[in-house]
Scaffold this active site. Structure first.
Site, PDB file in Angstrom:
ATOM      1  N   ASP A   1       2.554  -6.652   2.254  1.00 17.47           N
ATOM      2  CA  ASP A   1       1.473  -5.933   2.930  1.00 17.47           C
ATOM      3  C   ASP A   1       1.995  -4.668   3.621  1.00 17.47           C
ATOM      4  O   ASP A   1       1.325  -4.106   4.479  1.00 17.47           O
ATOM      5  CB  ASP A   1       0.730  -6.814   3.933  1.00 17.47           C
ATOM      6  CG  ASP A   1      -0.615  -6.232   4.365  1.00 17.47           C
ATOM      7  OD1 ASP A   1      -1.188  -5.423   3.602  1.00 17.47           O
ATOM      8  OD2 ASP A   1      -1.086  -6.561   5.471  1.00 17.47           O
TER       9      ASP A   1
ATOM     10  N   ARG B   1     -10.980  -4.180  -5.525  1.00 18.30           N
ATOM     11  CA  ARG B   1     -10.938  -4.886  -4.251  1.00 18.30           C
ATOM     12  C   ARG B   1     -12.205  -4.628  -3.443  1.00 18.30           C
ATOM     13  O   ARG B   1     -12.740  -3.520  -3.443  1.00 18.30           O
ATOM     14  CB  ARG B   1      -9.725  -4.428  -3.446  1.00 18.30           C
ATOM     15  CG  ARG B   1      -9.441  -5.261  -2.201  1.00 18.30           C
ATOM     16  CD  ARG B   1      -8.352  -4.633  -1.375  1.00 18.30           C
ATOM     17  NE  ARG B   1      -7.774  -5.576  -0.419  1.00 18.30           N
ATOM     18  CZ  ARG B   1      -7.244  -5.231   0.748  1.00 18.30           C
ATOM     19  NH1 ARG B   1      -7.227  -3.951   1.114  1.00 18.30           N
ATOM     20  NH2 ARG B   1      -6.728  -6.128   1.554  1.00 18.30           N
TER      21      ARG B   1
ATOM     22  N   HIS C   1       0.832  -1.196   0.000  1.00 21.20           N
ATOM     23  CA  HIS C   1       0.000   0.000   0.000  1.00 21.20           C
ATOM     24  C   HIS C   1       0.869   1.249   0.000  1.00 21.20           C
ATOM     25  O   HIS C   1       2.045   1.212   0.376  1.00 21.20           O
ATOM     26  CB  HIS C   1      -0.895   0.041   1.244  1.00 21.20           C
ATOM     27  CG  HIS C   1      -1.671  -1.210   1.498  1.00 21.20           C
ATOM     28  ND1 HIS C   1      -2.791  -1.549   0.787  1.00 21.20           N
ATOM     29  CD2 HIS C   1      -1.475  -2.215   2.394  1.00 21.20           C
ATOM     30  CE1 HIS C   1      -3.266  -2.709   1.235  1.00 21.20           C
ATOM     31  NE2 HIS C   1      -2.479  -3.125   2.209  1.00 21.20           N
TER      32      HIS C   1
ATOM     33  N   ASN D   1      -3.301  -1.711  10.613  1.00 22.21           N
ATOM     34  CA  ASN D   1      -4.159  -2.386  11.594  1.00 22.21           C
ATOM     35  C   ASN D   1      -3.528  -3.623  12.218  1.00 22.21           C
ATOM     36  O   ASN D   1      -4.222  -4.593  12.529  1.00 22.21           O
ATOM     37  CB  ASN D   1      -5.515  -2.747  10.962  1.00 22.21           C
ATOM     38  CG  ASN D   1      -6.314  -1.526  10.578  1.00 22.21           C
ATOM     39  OD1 ASN D   1      -6.523  -0.638  11.395  1.00 22.21           O
ATOM     40  ND2 ASN D   1      -6.749  -1.466   9.331  1.00 22.21           N
TER      41      ASN D   1
END
Length: 292
Positions: free
Chosen positions: A248, A123, A32, A253
């Protein structure tokens, strides 16, 4: 319930140099880019607020890891405004592709713009802390609209969704990717029903792809997350032709141990000791999905 004040931990700032050398053309197929917020604001209705993690930091990480290509998965905290992801792709000289988040009212012109900008899929989040199951009528409408573009669908599931959404998965008529091994729980063992369902899906449905990453989301929560390795190995043992891997980064989170991205590469070496299998997952498969 959405809480934009919920903050995320930053990624580990000191990734170790991996013990293995990745093959030329290795692709981080799940990462990301966040912000910077001053340039690319976060969505007002976001469920969390991450620390900025701009594309320059991603590029520096990849240089350390030996990764040359990437798939930028547009994050929910940026909503359906795609500027941050398109900017990252444009900066890559053709080495990045992307996965979008789009709204039901997206126009054909906007889809064409996204395709020209390097987007190759959309997504959907099903996980509860990101809002839960989306409107399925919207889901099916959007899947039908991206099919002519040759795009795929990326599904972010909780483990239970692998069972609850069996009918949905059977209806999808474009390639689809299950993120993070379906977020199965390592503590529930290899024989758990969600993982059995995932294995059956992968064996029986030629449209199903799986990312054998997100070890920190599968693990009971302690680095280096080796309890996730047997699940990835079981998928590799079925067939490595439709598997992808990614870091990732910057790991939004994460409430447990923050991963070290160099250690995640080393974990991939445990999952796939065979260099030819690693090359298939890191080079050949993403090339077919994103650059063909």
């Amino acid at each position: 319930m959405r809480d934009p004040n919920k903050s995320c931990l930053p990624p580990d700032p000191a990734p170790v140099t991996p013990a293995i050398v990745l093959p030329a053309g290795a692709c981080d197929a799940h990462c990301h880019v966040f912000g910077p917020a001053a340039k690319f604001p976060y969505a007002p209705d976001r469920s969390y607020t991450p620390p900025d993690a701009p594309v320059e930091r991603l590029r520096a990480l990849h240089a350390t890891l030996g990764i040359s290509r990437a798939v930028i998965v547009h994050a929910s905290c940026h909503g359906s405004i795609m500027d941050v992801t398109l900017d990252a792709i444009a900066s890559s000289g053709g080495l990045y592709r992307g996965v979008a988040v789009v709204a039901d009212g997206v126009t054909d012109a906007e889809l064409a713009r996204l395709h020209a900008g390097g987007i190759r899929g959309i997504r959907f989040n099903f996980v509860k802390h990101l809002g839960g199951v989306p409107d399925l009528a919207v889901f099916h409408r959007l899947v039908a609209r991206i099919k002519p573009l040759g795009w795929h669908v990326v599904l972010h599931f909780d483990a239970g969704d692998l069972i609850e959404q069996r009918d949905l998965l059977a209806r999808i008529d474009v390639p689809f990717i299950i993120d993070h091994m379906g977020r199965v729980r390592a503590q529930d063992g290899l024989d758990q029903e969600p993982f059995a369902s995932l294995l059956d899906l992968y064996r029986s449905n030629p449209l199903a792809w799986i990312k054998i990453c997100g070890a920190e989301r599968v693990s009971i929560g302690k680095r280096p997350f080796r309890d996730a390795v047997p699940f990835a190995q079981a998928l590799v043992a079925v067939d490595a032709e439709r598997l992808l891997w990614g870091t990732d980064w910057p790991h939004p989170n994460i409430a447990k141990d923050m991963p070290n991205d160099g250690e995640l590469v080393n974990l991939l070496a445990e999952i796939c000791p065979d260099e030819r299998v690693r090359a298939r997952i890191l080079v050949d498969n993403p090339t077919r999905m994103y650059w063909s």
